[in-house]
Design an enzyme around this catalytic site. Structure first.
Site, mmCIF file in Angstrom:
data_model
loop_
_atom_site.group_PDB
_atom_site.id
_atom_site.type_symbol
_atom_site.label_atom_id
_atom_site.label_comp_id
_atom_site.label_asym_id
_atom_site.label_seq_id
_atom_site.Cartn_x
_atom_site.Cartn_y
_atom_site.Cartn_z
ATOM 1 C CE1 TYR A 165 -3.331 2.901 0.562
ATOM 2 C CE2 TYR A 165 -1.924 3.515 2.413
ATOM 3 C CZ TYR A 165 -2.956 3.817 1.535
ATOM 4 O OH TYR A 165 -3.582 5.025 1.612
ATOM 5 C CG HIS A 173 -4.182 14.014 -0.801
ATOM 6 N ND1 HIS A 173 -4.418 13.459 -2.032
ATOM 7 C CD2 HIS A 173 -4.431 13.017 0.108
ATOM 8 C CE1 HIS A 173 -4.779 12.193 -1.892
ATOM 9 N NE2 HIS A 173 -4.810 11.911 -0.594
ATOM 10 C CG ASN A 219 -0.982 8.528 6.214
ATOM 11 O OD1 ASN A 219 -1.807 8.859 7.049
ATOM 12 N ND2 ASN A 219 -1.127 7.491 5.407
ATOM 13 C CE1 TYR A 224 -18.952 28.480 47.982
ATOM 14 C CE2 TYR A 224 -19.905 27.447 46.045
ATOM 15 C CZ TYR A 224 -19.854 27.595 47.417
ATOM 16 O OH TYR A 224 -20.679 26.865 48.213
ATOM 17 N NE ARG A 232 -15.358 30.106 50.685
ATOM 18 C CZ ARG A 232 -16.535 29.570 50.999
ATOM 19 N NH1 ARG A 232 -16.595 28.322 51.460
ATOM 20 N NH2 ARG A 232 -17.661 30.237 50.851
ATOM 21 C CG PHE A 284 -3.545 7.215 9.781
ATOM 22 C CD1 PHE A 284 -4.899 7.279 10.033
ATOM 23 C CD2 PHE A 284 -3.052 6.111 9.100
ATOM 24 C CE1 PHE A 284 -5.752 6.274 9.618
ATOM 25 C CE2 PHE A 284 -3.893 5.102 8.678
ATOM 26 C CZ PHE A 284 -5.251 5.182 8.941
ATOM 27 C CD GLU A 341 -9.037 7.413 4.262
ATOM 28 O OE1 GLU A 341 -9.351 8.611 4.418
ATOM 29 O OE2 GLU A 341 -8.084 7.043 3.554
#
Length: 505
Positions: free
Chosen positions: A52, A82, A194, A277, A280, A326, A411
């Site tokens: 791959y 991409h 990646n 608060y 404190r 990834f 994916e």
């Protein structure tokens, strides 16, 4: 000079590179590991093995075999296709961190990239050639594909960079520094994009700013405590030891240190029995934020030195495994956690601001105005703080609970870690704005009490602050004051400031 090995980069070292402009280099051993990994890739290509991303397409195209004569085209097409980021660029310091972190990950020797490509990444860091990387477009798995593709464009002489204060074509900046673009070989494009370096870089810069804000918040809160004649007993060591949280104990100790010689704090029963608060419970709330920051720091330092590529190469290429390192889930959750924790610093700060300006809650002039009624004073500063706090509540919604399928459902679960990191950074900027407002109001309030009665630490902060922000003698455009105070809080070298004070105390 900081030597990268791929295994032991720290947040302290990253801070030195980003803020102190320290140079970086790669260890000989890590470069040798990268070279061995590269030789494995070349053997896979020459043997026509089906692996791959090396001899196949990507994502849903993983079953499409690519002839060896097209491996360069495959990598080039990958980077160009991409590069789909949209929106404003990441801050320059974040993009620089991204380049540094990608180089460090590749030095682990599992990615099959040539050492020369890693050297180019390090050259970008050292020359301050910073890729222009759009902030939006990453799902956080398979890593930060779109942002890292814009980073990779620079290595091949495409895309844009920030260089010497200007935005320009990358080739122009590379030429100026004598850096030649590279032609990507088998797997190298995939190895560059990646990974989780966009979300991690954003997280690192956010964490460094959040850490400083948390420290500043305690000192500013100490000044507020003086302005309101707060009760110091609530910070007694035995109270916090009795609960047992380390970070809470440390926060209370810092508050005691900052206020140790104050003439403005009070004791139980002197003016009142208990404080609200927001006064404190400062160590309890701030301490809980510190717990989260410690968790975030741990996750970031793991991820900074992680192999997040796919596939990973082991045993000199005998074993090549397509896994899922990834996937940004660890950082996505850490960033969502940081969002909530840092937002709380603003939540409690805004309540302290209200106590400083509300005449029903103190004995100070209404809204700290020099002429109540004719002049509004700090009235609308509290509005601004409230608006920032409310905006943070929306931004604090966890990004990591979302997922959406991509690449034709190959994916099918993603982290949204980069969105989480970006929102965390936005929250941090808003928190700084709220703390800046508290700082302005606290300085104004202590003037009515008498700055000469302040503790050594808080008085030093007051005097430094007055160099930036003038006392309110009449209404003016307070937006400029808030911006100036926030900028100062971002740039102040807080650690050194405290160290200098400690020497004087």
């Amino acid at each position: 000079m900081i030597t990268l090995t791929g295994n032991d980069l720290t947040l302290k070292q990253i801070k030195e590179v980003l803020y102190d402009k320290k140079k970086v280099t790669a260890s000989t051993k890590s470069m040798e590991a990268a070279q061995k990994s590269r030789e494995s890739v070349e053997k896979i290509v020459s043997d026509n093995r089906v692996v791959y991303g090396i001899t196949t397409g990507f994502g849903k195209f993983s079953d499409v075999l690519i002839n060896k004569e097209h491996v360069q085209d495959l990598q080039l097409n990958l980077i160009r296709s991409h590069s789909c980021g949209v929106g404003e660029p990441f801050p320059e310091i974040v993009s620089k961190a991204m380049v540094l972190l990608r180089a460090n990950a590749l030095l682990k020797g599992y990615s099959g990239i040539r050492p020369v490509v890693i050297e180019k990444l390090l050259a970008l860091v050292n020359a301050d050639i910073i890729p222009v990387i759009p902030q939006q477009g990453s799902l956080g798995a398979s890593g930060d594909l779109a942002p890292l593709s814009h980073l990779a464009l620079v290595l091949i002489g495409e895309g844009e960079v920030f260089y010497k204060g200007n935005r320009m074509d990358s080739l122009h900046a590379l030429s100026h520094e004598g850096i030649l673009p590279v032609t990507l070989e088998a797997k190298e494009g995939l190895a560059l994009i990646n990974g989780t370096q966009a979300m991690t870089a954003m997280g690192v810069v956010g964490y460094l700013e959040a850490e400083q804000l948390a420290l500043e918040g305690e000192l500013i809160a100490s000044m507020t405590l003086e302005a309101l004649n707060g009760i110091i007993d609530a910070f007694a060591e035995e109270v916090h030891v009795a609960r047992g949280y380390k970070q809470q104990i440390e926060s209370a100790a810092r508050m005691r240190q900052y206020l140790c010689d104050s003439l403005l704090t009070t004791r139980q029963g002197e003016l009142r029995v208990q404080d609200a608060y927001s006064l404190r419970c400062i160590p309890q709330v701030h301490g809980a934020t510190w717990q989260v920051l410690d968790y975030v720091k741990e996750k970031l330092e793991i991820e900074m030195n992680a192999a997040t590529d796919n596939p990973l190469i082991f045993n000199e290429g005998v074993t090549v495994i397509s896994g899922g390192n990834f996937h940004g889930q660890p950082i996505a959750l850490a960033m969502d956690f940081m969002k909530i924790a840092v937002a709380e610093l603003a939540n409690i700060s805004e309540r302290r601001i209200e106590r400083l300006v509300n005449p029903q809650l103190n004995d100070l002039p209404p809204f700290l105005s020099p002429e109540p009624g004719l002049q509004s004073g700090a009235m609308i500063m509290q509005y601004a703080a409230a608006a920032l706090v409310s905006e943070n509540k929306t931004l604090a919604h966890p990004a990591s609970v979302d997922s959406i399928p991509s690449s034709a459902n190959q994916e099918d679960h993603v982290s949204m870690g980069t969105i989480a990191a970006r929102h965390a950074y936005q929250i941090i900027q808003n928190v700084r704005g709220v703390l800046a407002i508290e700082f302005i109001c606290a300085m104004q309030a202590v003037e009515f009490r008498g700055p000469e009665k302040m503790a050594t630490y808080t008085k030093a902060l007051y005097e430094k602050g007055r160099e930036q922000i003038l006392s309110i003698k009449a209404d003016r455009v307070f937006s400029k004051d808030i911006e100036k105070a926030a900028d100062w809080l971002k740039t102040i070298e807080f650690d050194q400031f405290i160290k200098n004070l400690s020497k004087k105390a």
